[in-house]
Design an enzyme around this catalytic site. Structure first.
Site, short mmCIF file in Angstrom:
data_model
loop_
_atom_site.label_atom_id
_atom_site.label_comp_id
_atom_site.label_asym_id
_atom_site.label_seq_id
_atom_site.Cartn_x
_atom_site.Cartn_y
_atom_site.Cartn_z
N GLU A 137 44.94 36.91 43.04
CA GLU A 137 43.49 36.56 42.87
C GLU A 137 42.93 35.24 42.83
O GLU A 137 42.05 34.84 43.40
CB GLU A 137 43.12 37.38 41.44
CG GLU A 137 41.78 37.18 41.03
CD GLU A 137 41.26 37.72 39.71
OE1 GLU A 137 41.87 38.37 39.01
OE2 GLU A 137 39.99 37.28 39.34
N SER A 234 51.98 42.23 36.72
CA SER A 234 50.46 42.58 36.43
C SER A 234 49.88 41.70 35.33
O SER A 234 50.30 41.64 34.19
CB SER A 234 50.69 43.97 35.83
OG SER A 234 49.35 44.30 35.24
N ASN A 236 47.16 41.46 33.75
CA ASN A 236 46.34 41.78 32.73
C ASN A 236 47.28 42.43 31.59
O ASN A 236 47.15 42.62 30.25
CB ASN A 236 45.11 42.67 33.03
CG ASN A 236 45.50 44.20 33.49
OD1 ASN A 236 45.81 44.92 32.64
ND2 ASN A 236 46.13 44.21 34.79
O1 10G Z 1 46.55 42.15 36.17
P1 10G Z 1 46.72 41.66 37.80
O2 10G Z 1 45.59 40.74 38.06
O3 10G Z 1 47.73 41.10 37.92
O4 10G Z 1 46.33 43.02 38.87
P2 10G Z 1 46.63 44.49 38.35
O5 10G Z 1 46.72 45.11 39.63
O6 10G Z 1 47.81 44.77 37.35
O7 10G Z 1 45.48 45.35 37.43
C1 10G Z 1 44.23 45.29 38.02
C2 10G Z 1 43.67 44.20 38.17
C3 10G Z 1 42.97 43.42 39.50
C4 10G Z 1 42.92 44.28 40.51
C5 10G Z 1 42.85 42.06 39.29
S1 10G Z 1 41.15 41.92 39.26
#
Ligand code: 10G
Ligand code: SF4
Length: 319
Positions: A137, A234, A236
């Protein structure tokens, strides 16, 4: 794993945090890949993991999706989808130059940050971007502006030490999946050092990130152990584990129930469960089943918010 004698099972209280799991941007991105496979047939290429979850990626791969890291790994005449995390402007530009069919699955809330970045550059501002180096991101958002127009701040120490030639035309933006508490501290430091800094119109940290962190805060203080279902890449999900730990619980990020180490439950009477925005609910249920094979569970759902966000699909796939 074999079930153990019901007589030998010990009681375990389980607090399941809500909201947890899939956010609207993840739902949309996965649907985009599924619809692209229906529309164009396999293979459909996906640049980067559509979301950071191996179970999701493996399920889509089984349906005919092919995951690559860069556009030049995609053969001619095959559709390609860009992941939910967003891409630099150079990526669709390169796809257009090759006359490729592409669908951008960037979450609309990430695209909103991209547009804010563009506007700030038009206003002649320098952008401080609060985020984690190397995350897709962050790479995508840096790729919205000319080189040198954005400075990354990862920590409060960075915020305290960053030096700018002109402090009268600064603005800040943030990654959508950051720790709400850490980001407030970083932003406070930026505002103190650069009182004229322009803030984003709304929060850049998205609703799903902050709701999931609030939900973990609501349970973690009562838990001896908290499990967060999510992948090690990930962002988040990593933040949810940190939140639980900061509330005093022993906290573990696990991708699947099979990774569970039973020693983690030693002395634990109450266990909390959450899941990152890219983790399917089926994996939460799998973890509950695994716990239920060893313990007599009393499961409580603790909900701190109701989510009703849904994003439109790209027109090429919805018509
Ligand atoms: O938490 P991140 O950004 O690493 O991504 P994810 O694929 O685990 O979760 C969804 C979040 C996004 C697509 C980033 S906005
Ligand atoms: Fe969109 Fe937030 Fe989900 Fe990222 S975590 S895909 S910004 S809703």
């Amino acid at each position: 794993m074999a079930d153990i004698d019901p007589e030998l099972k010990r009681p375990l209280r389980v607090l399941v945090a809500g909201p947890r799991g899939f956010c609207a941007g993840v739902d949309r991105a996965i649907r985009i890949v599924e619809l692209a496979l229906e529309k164009w047939g396999a293979p459909v290429y996906v640049r980067h993991e559509i979301v950071h979850n191996r179970f999701v990626v493996d399920s889509l791969r089984a349906k005919g999706a092919v995951f690559v890291e860069e556009l030049d790994e995609v053969p001619e005449d095959v559709p390609v989808i860009f992941s939910a995390h967003g891409v630099a402007k150079s990526v669709p530009k390169a796809a257009e130059a090759r006359k490729m069919v592409y669908v951008d699955a960037t979450c609309p809330l990430v695209s909103k940050v991209h547009r804010q970045a563009e506007r700030l550059i038009e206003q002649g501002r320098h952008i401080i971007f609060v985020g984690h180096a190397g995350h897709p991101e962050v790479i995508g958002t840096f790729g919205q502006v000319p080189e040198g127009a954005m400075t990354l701040v990862e920590t409060i120490e960075d915020a305290e030490s960053a030096v700018f030639a002109d402090t009268s035309r600064l603005a800040f933006l943030t990654q959508t999946t950051l720790s709400v508490d850490d980001t407030h501290a970083i932003v406070d430091a930026l505002r103190r050092r650069f009182p004229e800094i322009q803030a984003p119109r709304g929060e850049d940290i998205c609703y799903a990130t902050s709701n999931r962190q609030d939900a973990v805060k609501a349970i973690a203080g009562d838990c001896d152990v908290v499990f967060v279902i999510g992948a090690p890449n990930s962002s988040n999900s990593l933040r949810l584990r940190e939140v639980a730990e900061r509330c005093g619980a022993r906290a573990y990020l696990v991708q699947r129930a099979a990774e569970l180490d039973w020693a983690w439950l030693d002395g634990a009477n109450t266990v909390g469960i959450s899941a990152g925005a890219s983790a399917p609910e089926v994996l939460v249920q799998e973890l509950l089943e695994a716990l239920g094979k060893r313990c007599v569970l009393s499961v409580e759902q603790i909900s701190t918010a109701v989510e009703d966000v849904a994003f439109k699909l790209p027109r090429v796939l919805s018509e």
